[in-house]
Design a protein around this motif. Structure first.
Motif, mmCIF file in Angstrom:
data_model
loop_
_atom_site.group_PDB
_atom_site.id
_atom_site.type_symbol
_atom_site.label_atom_id
_atom_site.label_comp_id
_atom_site.label_asym_id
_atom_site.label_seq_id
_atom_site.Cartn_x
_atom_site.Cartn_y
_atom_site.Cartn_z
ATOM 1 N N TYR A 101 20.061 -34.926 -17.509
ATOM 2 C CA TYR A 101 21.504 -34.996 -17.751
ATOM 3 C C TYR A 101 21.863 -34.066 -18.913
ATOM 4 O O TYR A 101 21.144 -34.022 -19.907
ATOM 5 C CB TYR A 101 21.940 -36.413 -18.118
ATOM 6 N N ARG A 102 22.986 -33.379 -18.781
ATOM 7 C CA ARG A 102 23.457 -32.495 -19.857
ATOM 8 C C ARG A 102 24.869 -32.893 -20.257
ATOM 9 O O ARG A 102 25.788 -32.860 -19.433
ATOM 10 C CB ARG A 102 23.406 -31.039 -19.385
ATOM 11 N N SER A 103 25.037 -33.242 -21.525
ATOM 12 C CA SER A 103 26.318 -33.775 -21.997
ATOM 13 C C SER A 103 27.405 -32.715 -21.972
ATOM 14 O O SER A 103 27.161 -31.530 -22.251
ATOM 15 C CB SER A 103 26.160 -34.320 -23.414
ATOM 16 N N LEU A 104 28.620 -33.147 -21.642
ATOM 17 C CA LEU A 104 29.763 -32.251 -21.522
ATOM 18 C C LEU A 104 30.897 -32.635 -22.477
ATOM 19 O O LEU A 104 31.451 -31.787 -23.164
ATOM 20 C CB LEU A 104 30.304 -32.283 -20.088
ATOM 21 N N ILE A 105 31.288 -33.898 -22.434
ATOM 22 C CA ILE A 105 32.439 -34.385 -23.193
ATOM 23 C C ILE A 105 32.109 -35.792 -23.669
ATOM 24 O O ILE A 105 31.515 -36.578 -22.923
ATOM 25 C CB ILE A 105 33.721 -34.441 -22.313
ATOM 26 N N VAL A 106 32.483 -36.111 -24.893
ATOM 27 C CA VAL A 106 32.427 -37.485 -25.383
ATOM 28 C C VAL A 106 33.858 -38.018 -25.387
ATOM 29 O O VAL A 106 34.780 -37.315 -25.816
ATOM 30 C CB VAL A 106 31.801 -37.563 -26.787
ATOM 31 N N VAL A 107 34.035 -39.235 -24.877
ATOM 32 C CA VAL A 107 35.385 -39.786 -24.722
ATOM 33 C C VAL A 107 35.477 -41.147 -25.396
ATOM 34 O O VAL A 107 34.760 -42.085 -25.019
ATOM 35 C CB VAL A 107 35.757 -39.955 -23.235
ATOM 36 N N ASN A 108 36.361 -41.258 -26.377
ATOM 37 C CA ASN A 108 36.702 -42.561 -26.941
ATOM 38 C C ASN A 108 37.739 -43.230 -26.048
ATOM 39 O O ASN A 108 38.668 -42.567 -25.561
ATOM 40 C CB ASN A 108 37.262 -42.402 -28.353
ATOM 41 N N ILE A 109 37.591 -44.539 -25.847
ATOM 42 C CA ILE A 109 38.457 -45.266 -24.911
ATOM 43 C C ILE A 109 38.869 -46.592 -25.523
ATOM 44 O O ILE A 109 38.046 -47.304 -26.100
ATOM 45 C CB ILE A 109 37.718 -45.524 -23.584
ATOM 46 N N GLY A 110 40.142 -46.929 -25.369
ATOM 47 C CA GLY A 110 40.623 -48.221 -25.842
ATOM 48 C C GLY A 110 42.129 -48.300 -25.736
ATOM 49 O O GLY A 110 42.763 -47.498 -25.034
ATOM 50 N N HIS A 111 42.673 -49.279 -26.438
ATOM 51 C CA HIS A 111 44.126 -49.412 -26.533
ATOM 52 C C HIS A 111 44.572 -48.670 -27.783
ATOM 53 O O HIS A 111 44.031 -48.892 -28.864
ATOM 54 C CB HIS A 111 44.513 -50.890 -26.600
#
Lengths: 209, 209
Positions: free
Chosen positions: A177-187
């Motif tokens: 696997y090769r990382s592309l984007i890190v995404v924070n998620i929440g309200h």
């Protein structure tokens, strides 16, 4: 909101998706930089995938993989690979996803495209071409994924400011696997937003030939 | 439609976008392979952009460019660069878009990110890194664009089966734009669809750490 009156009129007249859907996914949605403590459930994360999985990829390759970084130790390890300006928000977000491309996606093609068994050999014979196809189609799916997060009523904070080689060494040491984007998620918190930056005018982006 | 009952229940319970929006953009939308003669108007194309322009790109770079290939001569030139299996449908589609990345996107950053003038030099100093950033973010925007076409009530038929070097030489001879995806757009004909191919199960794509 559309930045020009003609834009708003065009959306009213020519877009089938209703105003609430336009607002939720496109016109009023924003990348969040701060989140409330309200948790995101495992079912919400699976529901996001149940939407994001549908839009198309080339030859139905579907190479996007998602690593949700939840344990305190894993989160700390990820934060250490983030650019300075992304660390605090990545440490504090209710959920953090690492979106990655599976460079051996072709091993699943007998399941994903059973009527074209020759695709396994086609992709199997050239590691560089396969890695590029993985990257291309996983980025496309990342676009779908970000809009699916919004469709779930959540805010996403996608980031490319991180040491991807370091993330891969820590979380994907076998190299698949090769990382592309890190995404924070929440309200989103009350102070989640910077001012909206401009977008291109239509004439800057589109030509007819 | 979701391929498993639990998927449908998750969408019902955890997705804010209403069922019509889910269907239009994700669950029932399909890549079309044939179109009716009904034309697509210039206003519809601009409305698609007025949605697609909003979701995020890294550093607000917005490198996606769109060339609509409308004249008979230009359409014939494009068709000649398509893979055999994509030629007839590309010749017949009401509208064909070439989605491309602008490798000199940074020249617009004084407009797009006025508070960070140092970004122009940051991207200006490394042509290879800039070309890669252009490609990455334009593919992400291509994902948004395809869903925006669907939001307009139209069907998209995205294709990567074409000679991109040939397309670039024909349509972008100065080297600034690099083609990524060709998209047929219109109202789907009765025989527009192949059978839906499978998607990954959640457990094949997602891990928690």
């Amino acid at each position: 909101m559309p930045q020009n009156p003609s834009g708003a009129a065009l959306l009213d007249e020519h877009i089938t998706l209703d105003a609430a859907g336009q607002s939720l996914l496109f016109t009023d949605a924003r990348s969040a930089n701060a989140f409330t403590d309200e948790p995101v459930s495992a079912d919400q994360l699976q529901a996001i995938w149940e939407l994001a999985k549908y839009p198309p990829t080339a030859a139905n390759t579907n190479p996007l993989r998602i690593l949700y970084v939840t344990s305190p130790d894993a989160r700390a390890a990820l934060v250490a690979h983030m650019a300075e300006g992304n660390r605090a928000k990545t440490a504090a977000a209710p959920v953090v996803a690492v979106l990655a491309a599976d460079v051996d996606f072709h091993t699943y093609l007998p399941q994903l495209f059973p009527s074209r068994p020759q695709l396994v050999d086609h992709f199997g014979q050239d590691d560089d071409a396969r890695a590029e196809a993985a990257r291309f189609n996983a980025i496309l799916q990342a676009g779908y994924y970000l809009l699916a997060v919004r469709a779930a009523g959540l805010a996403a904070g996608p980031m490319t400011g991180f040491d991807s080689a370091g993330v891969d060494a820590t979380f994907f040491p076998d190299g698949r696997y090769r990382s592309l984007i890190v995404v924070n998620i929440g309200h989103p918190a009350a102070d989640a937003w910077f001012d909206r930056l401009p977008r291109h005018d239509y004439e800057q982006v589109v030509r007819f030939v």
